[in-house]
Motif scaffolding. Structure first.
Motif, PDB file in Angstrom:
ATOM      1  N   SER A  79       0.850  -1.332  -0.144  1.00 59.54           N
ATOM      2  CA  SER A  79       0.179   0.032  -0.129  1.00 59.54           C
ATOM      3  C   SER A  79       0.775   0.843  -0.041  1.00 59.54           C
ATOM      4  N   GLN A  80       2.199   1.469   0.064  1.00 62.32           N
ATOM      5  CA  GLN A  80       2.896   2.126   0.231  1.00 62.32           C
ATOM      6  C   GLN A  80       3.780   2.864  -0.916  1.00 62.32           C
ATOM      7  N   GLY A  81       3.067   2.272  -2.121  1.00 65.77           N
ATOM      8  CA  GLY A  81       4.257   2.783  -2.767  1.00 65.77           C
ATOM      9  C   GLY A  81       5.968   2.569  -2.835  1.00 65.77           C
ATOM     10  N   LEU A 122       7.165   0.589  -5.859  1.00 65.52           N
ATOM     11  CA  LEU A 122       8.457   0.490  -7.300  1.00 65.52           C
ATOM     12  C   LEU A 122       9.735   1.029  -6.532  1.00 65.52           C
ATOM     13  N   MET A 123       9.862   1.924  -6.171  1.00 68.09           N
ATOM     14  CA  MET A 123      10.993   2.639  -6.352  1.00 68.09           C
ATOM     15  C   MET A 123      12.543   2.432  -5.554  1.00 68.09           C
ATOM     16  N   GLN A 124      12.259   2.024  -4.217  1.00 69.29           N
ATOM     17  CA  GLN A 124      13.017   0.202  -3.605  1.00 69.29           C
ATOM     18  C   GLN A 124      12.952  -0.992  -4.000  1.00 69.29           C
ATOM     19  N   HIS A 145      15.770  -0.083  -7.164  1.00 74.28           N
ATOM     20  CA  HIS A 145      16.295   0.096  -6.427  1.00 74.28           C
ATOM     21  C   HIS A 145      17.420  -1.777  -6.073  1.00 74.28           C
ATOM     22  N   GLU A 177       3.654   1.819 -16.588  1.00 76.18           N
ATOM     23  CA  GLU A 177       4.797   2.379 -16.047  1.00 76.18           C
ATOM     24  C   GLU A 177       6.005   2.389 -15.038  1.00 76.18           C
ATOM     25  N   GLY A 229       8.234   3.656 -17.104  1.00 78.63           N
ATOM     26  CA  GLY A 229       8.294   5.422 -17.553  1.00 78.63           C
ATOM     27  C   GLY A 229       9.644   5.680 -16.275  1.00 78.63           C
ATOM     28  N   VAL A 230       8.748   5.018 -15.291  1.00 81.41           N
ATOM     29  CA  VAL A 230       9.604   5.389 -13.839  1.00 81.41           C
ATOM     30  C   VAL A 230      11.301   4.720 -14.486  1.00 81.41           C
TER      31      VAL A 230
END
Lengths: 161, 596
Positions: A27-29, A31-33, A36, A63, A66-67
């Motif tokens: 639930s806490q986004g 994708l970035m981690q 990484h 998505e 894109g990121v």
């Protein structure tokens, strides 16, 4: 060109990534981690890895792509054994970092963002590395070289080949 | 707890670390054990001392001996002489710290005497990896006071009274920001610490995170209590590995001691902090872009309103404060708003940390009361330009700021005066330039940065900055006309007025401010096809003077074979073929090749 990655040969790595994805709170986004982590495991983000992340997180591939392409730290290409980073922060720039970068490109016969044919060096123009007292600064792997004189570059590079 | 008679403080900030301060620390530890002093002397790795130019730095207390430009092979002698026999090794000391053989205290050294350290108070003083050292310096006292004696409304009132303004660049009042978020009802609110320090040449946030991570954690918990948030995120650059590591250690220790987590100080208040890594996008310093990035999207800003205080992270009320801003908070709570207002100027109270860099003798971090003049910072603290070169301008505010010339050097620095001069405070980068720097080239450098970092969402920034860069390229190549200058200025003003976010709106500043103060330099490039500072390559030519002895070294080095001449005869460079690489100049043993 993207280099394909053999999924069968890398099952360990994919499993490690899967364990990481499953340990995260969706639930806490995440994708970035996750990107990484994937880059830490694989060294870069080949398309197969992005597809794998998409499957496991249910985040659409568009998505993820894109990121992955938005942020400069994510690389879709494998890097050389050593990344040579020339700091292009303002403090280094006013102290002629451009000349350092020019000389480096001339020596290695590649441009910024490229990798030498023997896969030893990649050149990167980095953002401020934060050691402005040592300007101009160059990093090879984890080693920092301060107050770099373009003339010294051939000698410095010799230590890595 | 063991008592030590001496403490060896080794700077462990990124600057000193890059010049192997960790190996120096190790050698100290080894040698101290060798000499049997390990029960008497303690070695500590601290945050940044600020005087990065003189790094790696080692300070030994109780004497306060300041050893600069340390080398590994000096360690043994310092341990033997200073720590064992009690004789300070004077020739290794920082020159300025000696006054006719007498040791001055650090506060009397020029570099430090005009500084006032609030945000950096613990940097270079405590071991950032040990929470008890932070607590010994009144750490978590402010959080205790807030949770046990104050209501959230009181806290916000103190922040409003203090007049603290955002140190990340915007200069918005912190108390007001908190005040907007507090009354919004929501099942979850968030506090975000913006540690995405993207400004090239600014590194104060990194120094605070590396040298005093608990101050940031404490402030975030205070902010959480004030607005009713129970969760915090620190969005930090992935390029700061030491800062990330120290934050992780700090969060772990704070949790263990019950200073983060559930029911802090038995007050019923819960607060958790999580670290999120950026991935190298300058625009993520903009708050709405930062929120998008934490949510796992491309870091693109959106229109405001709604402001994050109403609708922020995951759609919930959120406040975002910069690292340096937060580092001031616990001090304001403990000492009161009036104390904070006792430094600085009326509209910009407190202190500000600046990263001094470029053509200046004392590169490093300085924290000064607002209202200090540029002259004091550049000459008294910074020691002026090296090699006797003339000071030309100082660039503040990074890619969003502008250049200030020698004519305005007596300006008192605060948020408003810098904006009036067409520059801005920004996050506090201060890059000094001397006569050898070309202002058109500097403007081009910043534009290149913004073009690369533009997220591409709005047209003025995506297309406009690119067109500006093209014109600047023409100017530096000597191909531009006076009309191009007008076009450049018009375009700059248009982008300033129409771009979506702060990045785009301020992107033209470096061009506008250099055009304002250095118009004659632009005109020299355009009309005379000349770069007065001798930087722009296309406008330079290499010449061989009469001193040439005809050794042929230059001709052999030339990659395009454009140097003619036989042995022992004067050589000549064919200007049409020359690519201006400078290889000949480097090769010439008689210094007879010049640039004009």
């Amino acid at each position: 060109m993207q280099k394909a990655i053999d999924i069968k040969e890398n099952t360990d790595k994919f499993e490690e990534l899967l364990r990481y994805i499953e340990s995260q709170d969706k639930s806490q986004g995440i994708l970035m981690q996750t990107l990484h982590k994937a880059q830490e495991i694989f060294g870069y983000l080949p398309i197969e890895v992005q597809k794998f992340i998409s499957e496991k997180t249910k985040i659409p591939m568009a998505e993820i792509y894109g990121v992955a392409t938005f942020y400069t730290q994510f690389s879709l290409e494998p890097k050389g054994q050593y990344t040579v980073g020339v700091c292009m922060g303002t403090a280094c720039y006013v102290k002629s970092a451009q000349l350092v970068l020019d000389r480096l490109q001339q020596e290695l016969k590649i441009k910024v963002g490229e990798t030498t044919e023997d896969n030893v060096f990649s050149i990167q123009a980095t953002r401020c590395l934060g050691c402005c007292g040592l300007a101009p600064v160059m990093m090879i792997g984890e080693d920092v070289y301060g107050k770099v004189d373009p003339k010294d570059i051939p000698n410095i590079l010799k230590n890595y080949r | 707890m063991a008592l030590y008679r001496s403490h060896v403080l080794v700077c462990g900030g990124t600057g000193c670390n890059s010049s192997k301060s960790d190996m120096i620390r190790q050698r100290f530890e080894e040698k101290i054990i060798e000499m049997g002093l390990d029960k008497e002397v303690q070695v500590i790795s601290t945050g940044c001392f600020g005087l990065c130019e003189e790094g790696p730095i080692v300070v030994i207390y109780p004497e306060g001996a300041f050893y600069s430009r340390m080398k590994i092979d000096r360690v043994d002698r310092i341990v033997e002489e200073h720590l064992f026999k009690g004789r300070i090794v004077k020739e290794y000391l920082y020159e300025e710290s000696l006054d006719k053989d007498k040791l001055k205290s650090l506060n009397e050294v020029d570099f430090y005497s005009k500084q006032k350290r609030v945000a950096l108070r613990n940097c270079g003083v405590i071991n950032p990896e040990d929470i008890s050292e932070y607590i010994a310096r009144d750490g978590y006292l402010a959080l205790g006071k807030v949770l046990t004696e104050m209501t959230p409304v009181d806290v916000i009132q103190v922040m409003k009274d203090s007049g603290l303004r955002g140190r990340g660049g915007g200069g918005f009042h912190t108390g007001l920001k908190w005040g907007f978020a507090a009354p919004n009802q929501a099942d979850q609110k968030y506090v975000i610490c913006n540690a995405d320090e993207g400004d090239p040449g600014a590194f104060m946030d990194r120094s605070v995170l590396e040298g005093d991570p608990h101050a940031v954690l404490e402030a975030m918990a205070i902010a959480g209590y004030a607005i009713g948030a129970t969760k915090g995120f620190i969005y930090v650059r992935a390029e700061y590995p030491i800062a990330v590591k120290r934050l992780e250690i700090a969060i772990g220790q704070a949790k263990e001691m019950g200073l983060l987590g559930k029911n802090i100080f038995d007050s019923g208040f819960d607060f958790e902090i999580e670290i999120r890594l950026g991935a190298g996008a300058f625009v993520c310093g903009e708050e709405t872009a930062l929120i998008a990035s934490i949510e796992g999207q491309r870091g693109m800003p959106r229109n405001k309103p709604p402001f994050p205080a109403i609708k922020g992270l995951f759609g919930k009320p959120t406040i975002i404060n910069n690292v340096e801003t937060l580092a001031n908070v616990p001090q304001i709570i403990i000492n009161g708003a009036d104390w904070f207002r006792s430094f600085g100027s009326e509209k910009s109270p407190g202190t500000k940390v600046f990263a001094l860099g470029g053509k200046i003798n004392n590169t490093g971090l300085v924290e000064i009361p607002m209202g200090t003049t540029l002259r004091e910072v550049i000459y008294d603290i910074g020691g002026g330009c090296p090699n006797g070169k003339a000071f030309k301008a100082v660039q503040t505010g990074g890619p969003s700021g502008g250049c200030i010339t020698a004519d305005y050097i007596d300006t008192k620095i605060d948020f408003d005066t810098l904006t009036d001069l067409g520059s801005m405070m920004g996050s506090g980068g201060m890059i000094v330039m001397d006569e050898d720097n070309c202002m058109v080239d500097i403007a081009r450098f910043f534009l290149e940065f913004t073009v690369e970092e533009s997220c591409g969402k709005c047209t003025p920034c995506r297309e406009g900055t690119k067109r500006m860069l093209e014109i600047l390229d023409l100017i530096t190549q000597g191909k531009a006309t006076l009309e191009d200058l007008d076009k450049l200025e018009k375009l700059a003003i248009n982008i300033k007025n129409t771009a979506l976010c702060g990045l785009g709106q301020t992107a033209p500043n470096p061009v506008l401010s250099t055009m304002r103060y250095f118009r004659e330099e632009y005109e020299a490039h355009v009309l005379e096809k000349r770069c007065p500072a001798g930087v722009c390559k296309s406008l330079l030519s290499y010449y061989i003077t009469e001193d040439c002895r005809g050794c042929t070294k230059c001709a052999k080095q030339c990659p395009v074979n454009c140097i003619e001449g036989s042995v022992k005869k004067l050589h000549i460079i064919d200007q049409d073929k020359c690519i201006k690489c400078g290889a000949c100049m480097e090769a010439c043993p008689f210094d007879s090749i010049i640039i004009k």
